[in-house]
Design a protein around this motif. Sequence first.
Motif, PDB file in Angstrom:
ATOM      1  N   UNK A 142       0.849  -1.189   0.000  1.00  0.00           N
ATOM      2  CA  UNK A 142       0.000   0.000   0.000  1.00  0.00           C
ATOM      3  C   UNK A 142       0.883   1.235   0.000  1.00  0.00           C
ATOM      4  N   UNK A 143       0.305   2.342  -0.437  1.00  0.00           N
ATOM      5  CA  UNK A 143       1.035   3.610  -0.446  1.00  0.00           C
ATOM      6  C   UNK A 143       0.069   4.709  -0.044  1.00  0.00           C
ATOM      7  N   UNK A 144       0.582   5.689   0.697  1.00  0.00           N
ATOM      8  CA  UNK A 144      -0.255   6.804   1.133  1.00  0.00           C
ATOM      9  C   UNK A 144       0.567   8.081   1.200  1.00  0.00           C
ATOM     10  N   UNK A 145      -0.135   9.186   1.133  1.00  0.00           N
ATOM     11  CA  UNK A 145       0.501  10.504   1.226  1.00  0.00           C
ATOM     12  C   UNK A 145      -0.164  11.274   2.348  1.00  0.00           C
ATOM     13  N   UNK A 146       0.627  12.088   3.031  1.00  0.00           N
ATOM     14  CA  UNK A 146       0.080  12.969   4.064  1.00  0.00           C
ATOM     15  C   UNK A 146       0.977  14.194   4.163  1.00  0.00           C
ATOM     16  N   UNK A 147       0.489  15.187   4.870  1.00  0.00           N
ATOM     17  CA  UNK A 147       1.267  16.400   5.100  1.00  0.00           C
ATOM     18  C   UNK A 147       1.946  16.334   6.454  1.00  0.00           C
ATOM     19  N   UNK A 148       3.093  16.958   6.542  1.00  0.00           N
ATOM     20  CA  UNK A 148       3.803  17.070   7.813  1.00  0.00           C
ATOM     21  C   UNK A 148       3.160  18.218   8.599  1.00  0.00           C
ATOM     22  N   UNK A 149       3.164  18.136   9.920  1.00  0.00           N
ATOM     23  CA  UNK A 149       2.538  19.193  10.721  1.00  0.00           C
ATOM     24  C   UNK A 149       3.152  20.577  10.525  1.00  0.00           C
ATOM     25  N   UNK A 150       4.446  20.640  10.221  1.00  0.00           N
ATOM     26  CA  UNK A 150       5.103  21.949  10.094  1.00  0.00           C
ATOM     27  C   UNK A 150       5.468  22.276   8.654  1.00  0.00           C
ATOM     28  N   UNK A 151       4.848  21.621   7.689  1.00  0.00           N
ATOM     29  CA  UNK A 151       5.130  21.860   6.279  1.00  0.00           C
ATOM     30  C   UNK A 151       5.826  20.687   5.644  1.00  0.00           C
ATOM     31  N   UNK A 152       5.572  20.497   4.376  1.00  0.00           N
ATOM     32  CA  UNK A 152       6.152  19.379   3.664  1.00  0.00           C
ATOM     33  C   UNK A 152       5.189  18.211   3.606  1.00  0.00           C
ATOM     34  N   UNK A 153       5.648  17.148   2.985  1.00  0.00           N
ATOM     35  CA  UNK A 153       4.803  15.972   2.790  1.00  0.00           C
ATOM     36  C   UNK A 153       5.590  14.716   3.128  1.00  0.00           C
ATOM     37  N   UNK A 154       4.852  13.650   3.355  1.00  0.00           N
ATOM     38  CA  UNK A 154       5.458  12.334   3.547  1.00  0.00           C
ATOM     39  C   UNK A 154       4.689  11.330   2.703  1.00  0.00           C
ATOM     40  N   UNK A 155       5.456  10.559   1.947  1.00  0.00           N
ATOM     41  CA  UNK A 155       4.908   9.441   1.177  1.00  0.00           C
ATOM     42  C   UNK A 155       5.444   8.188   1.830  1.00  0.00           C
ATOM     43  N   UNK A 156       4.549   7.262   2.090  1.00  0.00           N
ATOM     44  CA  UNK A 156       4.890   6.075   2.865  1.00  0.00           C
ATOM     45  C   UNK A 156       4.322   4.859   2.148  1.00  0.00           C
ATOM     46  N   UNK A 157       5.185   3.883   1.864  1.00  0.00           N
ATOM     47  CA  UNK A 157       4.648   2.659   1.300  1.00  0.00           C
ATOM     48  C   UNK A 157       5.087   1.451   2.105  1.00  0.00           C
ATOM     49  N   UNK A 158       4.196   0.466   2.145  1.00  0.00           N
ATOM     50  CA  UNK A 158       4.444  -0.758   2.896  1.00  0.00           C
ATOM     51  C   UNK A 158       4.431  -1.937   1.943  1.00  0.00           C
ATOM     52  N   UNK A 159       5.281  -2.893   2.242  1.00  0.00           N
ATOM     53  CA  UNK A 159       5.344  -4.145   1.493  1.00  0.00           C
ATOM     54  C   UNK A 159       5.462  -5.286   2.492  1.00  0.00           C
TER      55      UNK A 159
END
Length: 179
Positions: A142-159
Amino acid sequence: RATSGKISLHRVPVDLAALVARGMETFQPQAAKLGIAISSAPPPTPLTVLGDPVRLEQVLANLVGNALKYTPRGGNVALALEREGGEVVLSVRDDGVGIAPDQLHRVFDTFVQVETTLDRSLGGLGLRLTLAKSLVSMHGGTIEASNMPIGGAVFRFTLPLAGEPPLVESQWAATARAA
């Protein structure tokens, strides 16, 4: 080809820590040219998945390329790899512009690009994240995107870890997570 199922995977055991280390060698020159610091935190033990190394490198390159694209000069991109239960989680964090909240659920859709200001109009076809999602799904992840609390983004994938059956989320758990 990826979204229509016309890509075949050539699965072999892949140590994701080694894959990230090789990727870092590739990303360093581009990050330096852009004036962006890029780092990774290697896990204490090997984290092996059954996957296609070429396609997994493609996913990593797409996520890091996206982070570098939206991070300003002097910014940071960080990769982290860790084990969570029977899965490996790879996250790519940046302190760039982030993703507009109303666009967050659409970033993996074909031809979707986040709104950019005139001075950040960086082009592209809006396929990088769509391809990443398709390839991760083909690997049972799976893969997901979210925003960081102080700006920026995080993309996270699991295998799923090699030798571990993929976890199947119940409908109740999926509904609770979504809520």
